[in-house]
Design an enzyme around this catalytic site. Structure first.
Site, PDB file in Angstrom:
ATOM      1  N   CYS A   1       0.840  -1.194   0.000  1.00 31.58           N
ATOM      2  CA  CYS A   1       0.000   0.000   0.000  1.00 31.58           C
ATOM      3  C   CYS A   1       0.880   1.251   0.000  1.00 31.58           C
ATOM      4  O   CYS A   1       1.842   1.306   0.766  1.00 31.58           O
ATOM      5  CB  CYS A   1      -0.893  -0.030   1.236  1.00 31.58           C
ATOM      6  SG  CYS A   1      -2.076   1.316   1.321  1.00 31.58           S
ATOM      7  N   PRO A   2       0.595   2.195  -0.865  1.00 33.69           N
ATOM      8  CA  PRO A   2      -0.562   2.349  -1.750  1.00 33.69           C
ATOM      9  C   PRO A   2      -0.324   1.891  -3.184  1.00 33.69           C
ATOM     10  O   PRO A   2      -1.147   2.143  -4.057  1.00 33.69           O
ATOM     11  CB  PRO A   2      -0.800   3.859  -1.713  1.00 33.69           C
ATOM     12  CG  PRO A   2       0.589   4.427  -1.672  1.00 33.69           C
ATOM     13  CD  PRO A   2       1.371   3.454  -0.790  1.00 33.69           C
TER      14      PRO A   2
END
Length: 83
Positions: free
Chosen positions: A19-20
């Site tokens: 993430c992201p």
């Protein structure tokens, strides 16, 4: 009903990304696709179980199917209509 993930128009390999990055790559890939095309995403980041469904809701794409019972997680998205 059984979903055939192999029928996707395009595939995005997001394994090893955290993430992201997976959602950023999904967004970039979907922008280049035609309305109605499908994208298979393969990922192993646990945050994708939350982030990809949220992305679909927010961006008006259809999450056709998801398989998060084992790695890699798989998501099948149909691109929504461009506005």
């Amino acid at each position: 009903m059984t979903i055939n993930f192999d029928t996707a128009t395009q595939t995005l390999e997001a394994e090893g990304l955290r993430c992201p990055e997976p959602v950023m790559m999904v967004r970039k890939t979907i922008r280049k696709m035609e309305d109605g095309e499908t994208l298979l995403i393969k990922a192993d980041d646990p945050s994708t179980t939350r982030d990809i469904p949220s992305f679909c809701r927010f961006m008006d794409h259809e999450l056709i199917a998801e398989d998060t019972d084992s790695l890699p997680y798989r998501y099948l998205i149909r691109k929504g209509l461009s506005k």
